[in-house]
Design a protein around this motif. Structure first.
Motif, short mmCIF file in Angstrom:
data_model
loop_
_atom_site.label_atom_id
_atom_site.label_comp_id
_atom_site.label_asym_id
_atom_site.label_seq_id
_atom_site.Cartn_x
_atom_site.Cartn_y
_atom_site.Cartn_z
N VAL A 43 -59.07 15.71 93.97
CA VAL A 43 -60.47 15.26 94.02
C VAL A 43 -61.39 16.33 93.44
CG1 VAL A 43 -62.39 14.68 95.56
CG2 VAL A 43 -60.13 13.69 95.96
N GLY A 44 -61.10 17.60 93.75
CA GLY A 44 -61.90 18.69 93.21
C GLY A 44 -61.88 18.71 91.69
N THR A 45 -60.71 18.45 91.09
CA THR A 45 -60.60 18.40 89.63
C THR A 45 -61.49 17.29 89.06
OG1 THR A 45 -58.31 19.13 89.80
CG2 THR A 45 -58.99 18.17 87.71
N LEU A 46 -61.44 16.13 89.70
CA LEU A 46 -62.24 15.00 89.22
C LEU A 46 -63.74 15.28 89.36
CD1 LEU A 46 -60.23 11.97 90.67
CD2 LEU A 46 -59.98 13.10 88.47
N VAL A 47 -64.12 15.90 90.45
CA VAL A 47 -65.54 16.22 90.66
C VAL A 47 -66.03 17.19 89.59
CG1 VAL A 47 -67.17 17.37 92.21
CG2 VAL A 47 -65.49 15.76 93.14
N ILE A 48 -65.22 18.19 89.27
CA ILE A 48 -65.60 19.14 88.22
C ILE A 48 -65.76 18.44 86.88
CG2 ILE A 48 -64.78 21.12 86.87
CD1 ILE A 48 -63.49 22.16 89.47
N LEU A 49 -64.81 17.55 86.57
CA LEU A 49 -64.88 16.83 85.29
C LEU A 49 -66.10 15.92 85.23
CD1 LEU A 49 -63.54 16.15 82.59
CD2 LEU A 49 -62.23 14.37 83.77
N ILE A 50 -66.35 15.17 86.31
CA ILE A 50 -67.51 14.27 86.34
C ILE A 50 -68.81 15.07 86.17
CG2 ILE A 50 -68.87 12.73 87.81
CD1 ILE A 50 -66.19 11.84 89.06
N THR A 51 -68.90 16.17 86.89
CA THR A 51 -70.11 17.00 86.80
C THR A 51 -70.33 17.51 85.39
OG1 THR A 51 -69.77 17.68 89.10
CG2 THR A 51 -71.28 19.01 87.78
N ALA A 52 -69.24 17.98 84.75
CA ALA A 52 -69.36 18.53 83.40
C ALA A 52 -69.78 17.46 82.40
CB ALA A 52 -68.02 19.15 82.99
N VAL A 53 -69.15 16.29 82.48
CA VAL A 53 -69.46 15.22 81.52
C VAL A 53 -70.90 14.72 81.71
CG1 VAL A 53 -68.91 12.84 80.87
CG2 VAL A 53 -67.07 14.50 81.21
N VAL A 54 -71.30 14.50 82.95
CA VAL A 54 -72.67 14.02 83.22
C VAL A 54 -73.69 15.05 82.75
CG1 VAL A 54 -74.31 13.49 85.06
CG2 VAL A 54 -72.02 12.50 85.11
N TRP A 55 -73.40 16.32 82.98
CA TRP A 55 -74.33 17.37 82.54
C TRP A 55 -74.45 17.39 81.01
CZ3 TRP A 55 -73.29 22.11 79.90
CH2 TRP A 55 -74.39 22.96 79.81
N ILE A 56 -73.31 17.30 80.32
CA ILE A 56 -73.33 17.31 78.85
C ILE A 56 -74.11 16.12 78.31
CG2 ILE A 56 -71.89 17.08 76.78
CD1 ILE A 56 -69.72 18.70 78.30
N LEU A 57 -73.82 14.93 78.86
CA LEU A 57 -74.52 13.73 78.39
C LEU A 57 -76.01 13.80 78.70
CD1 LEU A 57 -71.98 10.92 79.34
CD2 LEU A 57 -72.48 11.84 77.07
N ASP A 58 -76.34 14.39 79.83
CA ASP A 58 -77.76 14.52 80.18
C ASP A 58 -78.48 15.41 79.17
OD1 ASP A 58 -79.94 14.06 82.09
OD2 ASP A 58 -79.80 16.20 82.45
N VAL A 59 -77.84 16.52 78.79
CA VAL A 59 -78.45 17.43 77.82
C VAL A 59 -78.59 16.75 76.46
CG1 VAL A 59 -78.13 19.58 76.53
CG2 VAL A 59 -77.67 19.51 78.99
N VAL A 60 -77.50 16.07 76.02
CA VAL A 60 -77.53 15.39 74.71
C VAL A 60 -78.61 14.31 74.71
CG1 VAL A 60 -76.22 13.90 73.16
CG2 VAL A 60 -75.12 15.89 74.21
N SER A 61 -78.66 13.51 75.78
CA SER A 61 -79.65 12.43 75.87
C SER A 61 -81.06 12.99 75.81
CB SER A 61 -79.44 11.66 77.19
OG SER A 61 -80.51 10.78 77.42
N ALA A 62 -81.31 14.07 76.54
CA ALA A 62 -82.66 14.65 76.56
C ALA A 62 -83.04 15.18 75.18
CB ALA A 62 -82.72 15.78 77.60
N ARG A 63 -82.08 15.82 74.49
CA ARG A 63 -82.38 16.36 73.15
C ARG A 63 -82.69 15.24 72.17
NH1 ARG A 63 -80.32 21.62 72.51
NH2 ARG A 63 -80.96 22.75 74.38
N VAL A 64 -81.90 14.15 72.21
CA VAL A 64 -82.12 13.04 71.28
C VAL A 64 -83.46 12.38 71.54
CG1 VAL A 64 -81.29 10.77 70.56
CG2 VAL A 64 -79.65 12.61 70.94
N ARG A 65 -83.78 12.17 72.83
CA ARG A 65 -85.06 11.52 73.16
C ARG A 65 -86.24 12.41 72.76
NH1 ARG A 65 -85.33 11.18 78.51
NH2 ARG A 65 -83.25 11.93 78.97
#
Length: 329
Positions: free
Chosen positions: A303-325
């Motif tokens: 579960v810890g592995t999945l949480v780390i992966l989810i956090t990393a992906v959401v953070w990356i997409l959040d940064v990319v989305s903010a930059r594009v907008r």
């Protein structure tokens, strides 16, 4: 309207006292609900409303802005407000079983420590499986957004007041469409995911359909509000040339909305990725489903592995989305 508010508020206060607070203080068990309880609640609601009418101390009138009481009536309103707030806090404390003793108990803290320890020592042997599930989640959100955008674009024009308010039929369509969209948006994607899991079976397709429904409702609202805010000048200018209605929409309104529409769409995809993770808990597929499986087996290192992966992906997409907008502004 103010009387209805007073009746509902009075019924809530009396019901909390009669059904929650008193049973908890006296015997710890809820009392049987019957005609006597119903009579007490209705009677209490009527008394509460009568206080507002007779003494001019109505919380309902204060809430709706019809009256601001002065003098003794203001004191009574203040007391009624404090009674309602205090009753709701005490009733809410009992209903939600808040227990600082259990929260701070040694056994509970040891259990939490074991889980946090496991989460902080992830098992990376499942990283391949986790990445595959994460790809499913991302593309579930992506396809839901792709399917929802053209539907939202088409629906946004009949859902805009300035486009449809030119005739009685247009107003009727506008009102009907807004009501349907509000109902669709009020149901969270996790509810739609449960429905579609039964309809088409458990998996990413059910999750995608759930996101499509909620995305169409949300994007249509955002698009239509943007259409309602457009500059009327180009509309009047193109209408003066003898252009038909479709030409006015396409050449006067759409050019003013393209950039905001793109910004809304990118942000919505960002939201859909987060939602796709959540709806996986109820059969929507992807990393949410995998997370539920490992959590159910108490395999907290995985579960810890999945949480780390989810956090990393959401953070990356959040940064990319903010930059594009930001670039689109």
């Amino acid at each position: 309207m103010s009387i209805v508010i007073d009746l509902l508020l009075g019924a809530t206060v009396v019901a909390l006292i009669e059904r929650v607070i008193l049973p908890s203080l006296l015997d710890g068990k809820p009392w049987a609900f019957g005609p006597l309880s119903m009579g007490i609640i209705i009677g209490g609601a009527i008394v509460w409303a009568l206080i507002g009418i007779v003494r001019g101390a109505s919380l309902g009138r204060l809430y709706t802005g019809l009256d601001v009481p002065e003098g003794q009536a203001r004191t009574i309103v203040t007391h009624l407000g404090w009674i309602a707030l205090t009753t709701c806090i005490i009733g809410g404390w009992i209903i939600t079983d808040i227990s600082p003793i259990e929260f701070l108990s040694g056994e509970g803290l040891q259990g939490a420590g074991r889980i946090f320890g496991a989460l902080l020592t992830p098992e990376f042997d499942v990283i391949g499986e986790a990445l595959a599930a994460m790809v499913v989640t991302i593309f579930t959100a992506f396809m839901a957004t792709v399917v929802a955008v053209p539907l939202s674009f088409l629906l946004s024009f009949p859902a805009a007041r300035n486009v449809m308010a030119t005739s009685p039929l247009g107003k009727t369509i506008y009102m009907g469409l807004r009501i349907i969209l509000n109902i669709m948006r009020s149901m969270e994607p996790i509810i739609w995911a449960i429905i579609f899991s039964v309809w088409v079976g458990i998996g990413p397709f059910a999750g995608m359909l759930a996101l499509v429904i909620h995305t169409v409702a949300s994007l249509t609202k955002q698009y239509s509000e943007q259409i309602e805010d457009v500059n009327a000048g180009p509309i009047e200018a193109i209408s003066a040339t003898g252009a038909n209605r479709i030409q006015v929409l396409w050449f006067a309104i759409v050019p003013q909305c393209v950039i905001p529409f793109l910004s809304f769409t990118i942000y919505r995809w960002d939201i859909n990725v987060r939602m796709a993770t959540i709806i996986g808990f109820v059969g929507g597929g992807g990393i949410g489903t995998l997370l539920t499986q490992y959590q159910g087996l108490a395999r907290y290192h995985e579960v810890g592995t999945l949480v780390i992966l989810i956090t990393a992906v959401v953070w990356i997409l959040d940064v990319v989305s903010a930059r594009v907008r930001e670039a689109l502004r």
